[in-house]
Design a protein around this motif. Structure first.
Motif, short mmCIF file in Angstrom:
data_model
loop_
_atom_site.label_atom_id
_atom_site.label_comp_id
_atom_site.label_asym_id
_atom_site.label_seq_id
_atom_site.Cartn_x
_atom_site.Cartn_y
_atom_site.Cartn_z
N HIS A 35 3.70 2.35 9.82
CA HIS A 35 2.35 2.24 10.39
C HIS A 35 2.18 3.08 11.65
O HIS A 35 1.16 3.78 11.81
N ASP A 36 3.14 3.01 12.58
CA ASP A 36 3.00 3.75 13.84
C ASP A 36 2.94 5.26 13.60
O ASP A 36 2.25 5.98 14.31
N ILE A 37 3.68 5.73 12.60
CA ILE A 37 3.65 7.15 12.24
C ILE A 37 2.28 7.51 11.68
O ILE A 37 1.68 8.53 12.04
N VAL A 38 1.77 6.66 10.78
CA VAL A 38 0.46 6.89 10.17
C VAL A 38 -0.62 7.00 11.24
O VAL A 38 -1.44 7.93 11.24
N MET A 39 -0.63 6.04 12.18
CA MET A 39 -1.67 6.02 13.20
C MET A 39 -1.56 7.22 14.14
O MET A 39 -2.58 7.77 14.59
N THR A 86 -4.13 9.45 2.38
CA THR A 86 -2.96 8.59 2.57
C THR A 86 -1.78 9.41 3.11
O THR A 86 -1.66 10.60 2.84
N VAL A 87 -0.92 8.74 3.87
CA VAL A 87 0.23 9.39 4.50
C VAL A 87 1.51 8.83 3.88
O VAL A 87 1.76 7.62 3.93
N THR A 88 2.32 9.71 3.31
CA THR A 88 3.58 9.30 2.70
C THR A 88 4.70 10.23 3.16
O THR A 88 4.45 11.30 3.71
N CYS A 89 5.93 9.79 2.92
CA CYS A 89 7.07 10.65 3.20
C CYS A 89 7.03 11.85 2.26
O CYS A 89 6.69 11.70 1.08
N ARG A 90 7.35 13.01 2.77
CA ARG A 90 7.23 14.22 1.97
C ARG A 90 8.10 14.16 0.71
O ARG A 90 9.26 13.75 0.75
N ASN A 126 -5.30 -6.47 11.23
CA ASN A 126 -5.85 -5.48 12.14
C ASN A 126 -5.26 -4.11 11.87
O ASN A 126 -5.96 -3.10 11.90
N TYR A 127 -3.96 -4.06 11.62
CA TYR A 127 -3.31 -2.79 11.31
C TYR A 127 -3.93 -2.17 10.06
O TYR A 127 -4.21 -0.98 10.01
N ASP A 128 -4.11 -3.00 9.05
CA ASP A 128 -4.68 -2.50 7.80
C ASP A 128 -6.10 -1.97 8.02
O ASP A 128 -6.46 -0.92 7.49
N TYR A 133 7.61 2.71 19.45
CA TYR A 133 8.23 3.02 18.17
C TYR A 133 9.53 3.80 18.38
O TYR A 133 10.55 3.51 17.75
N ILE A 134 9.50 4.78 19.27
CA ILE A 134 10.69 5.59 19.55
C ILE A 134 11.80 4.73 20.12
O ILE A 134 12.96 4.82 19.72
#
Length: 203
Positions: A66-70, A54-58, A4-6, A193-194
């Motif tokens: 995942h929670d950061i991406v969403m 796509t979301v990656t670390c700078r 589901n996350y994917d 997440y926090i």
């Protein structure tokens, strides 16, 4: 759940690619170049590929959690209907207040004694964890910080340590208009997440 996350991430990535990126840059005052949009979440820097979404670390190809991406996808897509960035109300609400009956159930999951117990007696460690997340110390509770979920959206974290009369307790407060920036479900998962991140940092 992983499936589901994917699926959620993939749908959100596709939706992001349909947005006017120049408007996003202007609206959120984002740093950008020809390859990426850059955004800070909880004191950490991330990059969103302008071609792939796509979301990656700078500065790396390390995938963001995942929670950061969403949260990143949601802040762009949820408030895309607003030409201007929604103003903050200045009124703080708990998850229960924001989500009604559903919110009350979600809030209880975050406030269970077994969830809070790892924090007891660790106020100094909690302060350091909040500061590593970019938090700004403020009044309220034994530990109280405004945590920058995004530079333009903060959550107020408060913690009271246990004593002879009362058990330890925590509270997360969001601006009433946060719901105009993030969907309620994302607000809940970001809050969780926090909480999990703070516990991870104090170990």
């Amino acid at each position: 759940m992983c499936g589901n996350y994917d699926a959620m991430s993939e749908e959100s990535r596709k939706e992001f690619l349909t947005l006017d990126q120049e408007k996003l840059i202007h609206k959120y005052q984002l740093e950008s170049d020809e390859n990426y949009l850059y955004i800070k979440v909880l004191g950490q820097d991330y990059q969103i590929s302008r071609q792939l979404g796509t979301v990656t670390c700078r500065g790396s190809m390390k995938p963001a959690e995942h929670d950061i991406v969403m949260a990143i996808y949601d802040v762009f897509c949820c408030s895309d209907v607003n030409e201007k960035f929604p103003e903050m109300a200045g009124n703080w609400e708990t998850l229960a207040q924001m989500g009604g009956i559903v919110g009350a159930g979600h809030a209880r999951k975050l406030h269970q004694p077994d969830v809070i117990r790892p924090l007891e007696g660790k106020t100094e460690e909690i302060r350091k964890a909040c500061e590593s997340l970019g938090g700004l110390a403020c009044k309220g509770g034994d530990v109280s910080y405004l945590l920058p979920v995004f530079p333009f959206l903060k959550v107020w974290f408060q913690y009271w340590d246990s004593d002879e009369e009362f058990p330890a307790s925590i509270r997360f407060l969001w601006d009433k208009n946060s719901i105009k920036i993030l969907h309620y479900e994302i607000i809940f998962y970001t809050t969780k997440y926090i909480e999990d991140k703070i516990k991870e940092l104090i170990r």
